[in-house]
Design an enzyme around this catalytic site. Structure first.
Site, mmCIF file in Angstrom:
data_model
loop_
_atom_site.group_PDB
_atom_site.id
_atom_site.type_symbol
_atom_site.label_atom_id
_atom_site.label_comp_id
_atom_site.label_asym_id
_atom_site.label_seq_id
_atom_site.Cartn_x
_atom_site.Cartn_y
_atom_site.Cartn_z
ATOM 1 N N GLU A 167 -40.139 40.581 42.433
ATOM 2 C CA GLU A 167 -38.855 40.635 43.143
ATOM 3 C C GLU A 167 -38.900 41.503 44.396
ATOM 4 O OE1 GLU A 167 -39.555 42.067 40.280
ATOM 5 O OE2 GLU A 167 -38.435 43.900 39.898
ATOM 6 N N HIS B 38 -43.926 43.565 39.877
ATOM 7 C CA HIS B 38 -42.545 43.256 40.265
ATOM 8 C C HIS B 38 -42.518 42.251 41.417
ATOM 9 C CE1 HIS B 38 -40.475 46.475 37.988
ATOM 10 N NE2 HIS B 38 -41.663 47.039 38.049
ATOM 11 N N CYS C 216 -42.451 43.161 34.122
ATOM 12 C CA CYS C 216 -42.858 44.509 33.756
ATOM 13 C C CYS C 216 -42.538 44.785 32.285
ATOM 14 C CB CYS C 216 -42.247 45.527 34.713
ATOM 15 S SG CYS C 216 -43.279 46.999 34.827
HETATM 16 N N1 GLN Z 1 -41.672 51.266 30.892
HETATM 17 C C1 GLN Z 1 -42.748 50.373 31.174
HETATM 18 C C2 GLN Z 1 -43.977 51.095 31.708
HETATM 19 O O1 GLN Z 1 -43.875 52.184 32.219
HETATM 20 C C3 GLN Z 1 -42.308 49.273 32.113
HETATM 21 C C4 GLN Z 1 -41.918 49.770 33.469
HETATM 22 C C5 GLN Z 1 -41.104 48.772 34.268
HETATM 23 O O2 GLN Z 1 -40.531 47.846 33.713
HETATM 24 N N2 GLN Z 1 -41.012 48.984 35.565
HETATM 25 O O3 GLN Z 1 -45.036 50.577 31.659
#
Ligand code: GLN
Length: 544
Positions: A512, A510, A384
């Site tokens: 995970e 994600h 992310c």
């Molecule tokens: N802050 C980033 C976004 O909103 C990444 C979010 C995250 O890592 N879950 O796109």
């Protein structure tokens, strides 16, 4: 279809952090391994509508389900233990309960009645508890009540449990109460009094605990078990010891040994048999007998707290077991990382994972880390925000676009290689408004991602507002960083990779959240394998 779902409530007494989630998940595992369709639900007594707006320092990681619910991290344990997806219905907070009661009131559904905690709030709680049971999909629903008995905010939940136990009738619902038996080292004694008091507090609300699970650092002898049974109105077999475990994955076997599953099934008048834990135990054997080890740096800004990156840490355990490798995770604070110390802090690592996150704090350290591992061929995995940092680093240092950044960090950035998603531009509310839940992704044939997944169509869970900016795609790809996974409907880039690097993958989603004991995530498995290969190659160089 099951039309007679049974309910198990798990309450906590004496202290918080006793591990109700792990006990609930372990019991569920034992019931599932005997063929019962089981699910777990968590009721959280705080006022936030969901934990999505909570800082990880407050409440640990926010876990995301397939249907896009932002939930308590205990749901991660449920999925990792049971390998069955959870949903919005599996996590309910006081905020959500009140929100729906107030919305009903505004719609006039209470027909002029005074809206009160009893019956309106408790009815809503009971409805939410039975929602999963009434779906007909489960034989047993385990409902974990967050917080500690005696807290003001838990009262409506305990009252709902009292009413439901009564309405459902004997043998259809029971209460497992998790407590702590402290050891006083000065007296060299285990003490039962706090447990007696917390059982009494429950009884003051009209709820009798049926089973006691007692967290302890020392074995409970027969005398103590007898004493607990006598003072707390439970049968002696229903006093279950839960001694500290070296890994949470030992707890199902420990509960089996103590007979928690058979006590519960007996009280619910359900037949018990020997649970089939063979694949679970195979995992445990591999986990406990690693042949090799690797050290992976986890670069983030919440590294002081284990719970902030819970699912990532657990995914490494699953992937380590597959590879028979012990994964030592070294937490590295990105705020204290810069181009002058990056070599000192990262050169000994076998792999680096740059973690998800929000906001500006610590991002330059993450970018310096990506540059170092990219240039030094150290396996890199960006999740992310970590993937976004990899794109920014590439744009700055390879495409030579100075000042490239994400619009999350800088409003008037010259090269917004990461930008707010179109559908996010009109969003003003914070809660539940990110791009959430499972989204499809199509992989590029012959890419590393394709090789790792072994298929072209995947679906992964998301939680973000910003994205790879398509306007820079041609430039970025021409320079060598490939977009190897794209959403088939929107064209959003979900995966980037460097074909010339031994292992360099960034994912917008994600992975995970989807790794479980019986289904470790392929990206984590491949990353740990790459880290191990890298560690071997380093040794060979030193020996040569
Ligand atoms: N802050 C980033 C976004 O909103 C990444 C979010 C995250 O890592 N879950 O796109």
């Amino acid at each position: 279809m099951t039309d007679n779902t049974k309910y198990v409530f798990v309450t906590g007494g004496v202290s918080s952090s006793l591990g109700k989630g792990i006990i609930a998940a372990s019991l569920a595992k034992l019931l599932q391994a005997q063929g019962y369709k089981t699910t777990i639900q968590k009721l959280d007594p705080y006022i936030n509508v969901d934990p999505g707006t909570l800082n990880p320092y407050e409440h640990g990681e926010c876990y995301v389900t397939d249907d896009g619910a932002e939930t308590d991290l205990d749901l991660g344990h449920y999925e990792r233990f049971l390998n069955v997806p959870t949903s919005q219905a599996n996590n309910v907070t006081t905020g959500r309960i009140y929100q729906s009661v107030i919305e009903k009131e505004r719609r006039g559904e209470f027909l002029g009645k005074t809206v009160q905690v009893i019956p309106h709030i408790t009815d809503e709680i009971k409805y939410r508890i039975q929602l999963l049971g009434k779906s007909g999909e489960y034989d047993i629903v385990i409902t974990e009540i967050g917080g500690t008995v005696g807290d003001i905010e838990s009262l409506p939940y305990i009252e709902a449990v009292r009413q439901l136990k009564w309405e459902l009738g004997e043998h259809n619902a029971l209460v497992v109460h998790l407590t702590l038996i402290p050891f006083l080292s000065a007296a060299q004694e285990l003490k039962t009094k706090p447990t007696q008091h917390s059982v009494k507090t429950l009884m003051e609300s009209g709820v009798q605990a049926d089973v006691l699970v007692c967290r302890t650092e020392h074995e409970l002898n027969e005398k103590i078990k007898n004493k607990l049974a006598r003072f707390c109105n439970v049968q002696k077999e229903s006093v279950i010891q839960s001694i500290d475990a070296s890994t949470i994955y030992d707890v199902p076997n420990m509960m089996l040994e103590e007979g928690l599953d058979s006590v519960v099934l007996d009280k619910l008048r359900m037949s018990s048999s020997k649970p089939d834990l063979s694949s679970w135990n195979e995992f445990l054997t591999r986990h406990k007998n690693p042949k090799n080890e690797v050290t992976i740096g986890l670069i983030g800004k919440y590294v002081e707290l284990q719970d902030s990156y819970k699912s990532i840490l657990e995914s490494f355990i699953h992937a380590g077991a597959v590879n028979e490798v012990r994964v030592n995770v070294e937490a590295i604070h990105s705020e204290y990382l810069d181009r002058n110390n990056v070599k000192l802090k990262l050169s000994h690592l076998d792999g680096v994972l740059v973690a998800p996150g929000f906001g500006e704090r610590g991002i330059e350290g993450k970018i310096d880390a990506v540059k170092y591992v990219r240039e030094n061929n150290i396996p890199f995995f960006g999740i992310c925000l970590g993937m976004q940092m990899a794109v920014i680093e590439y744009a700055r240092n390879v495409l030579r676009l100075p000042g490239a950044n994400s619009t999350e960090m800088e409003n008037n950035v010259k090269h917004p290689v990461i930008d707010l998603m179109e559908e996010q531009k009109s969003v003003t509310h914070k809660g539940g408004t990110m791009r959430l839940g499972s989204w499809k992704c199509v992989l590029k044939e012959g890419s590393k991602a394709h090789e790792i997944y072994g298929e072209l169509k995947i679906a992964e869970r998301h939680r973000h507002r910003y994205e790879y900016n398509d306007a820079y795609k041609d430039q970025i790809e021409a320079a060598g960083m490939k977009a190897s996974g794209v959403n088939p409907d929107t064209g959003l880039v979900e995966i980037v990779e460097l074909p010339d690097h031994p292992w360099f993958i960034g994912v917008q989603y994600h992975p995970e959240y989807r790794s479980t004991v019986s289904n470790p995530h392929p990206l984590f498995v491949a990353f740990v394998k790459a880290a191990y290969e890298y560690s071997k190659s380093k040794k060979n160089v030193t020996m040569a």
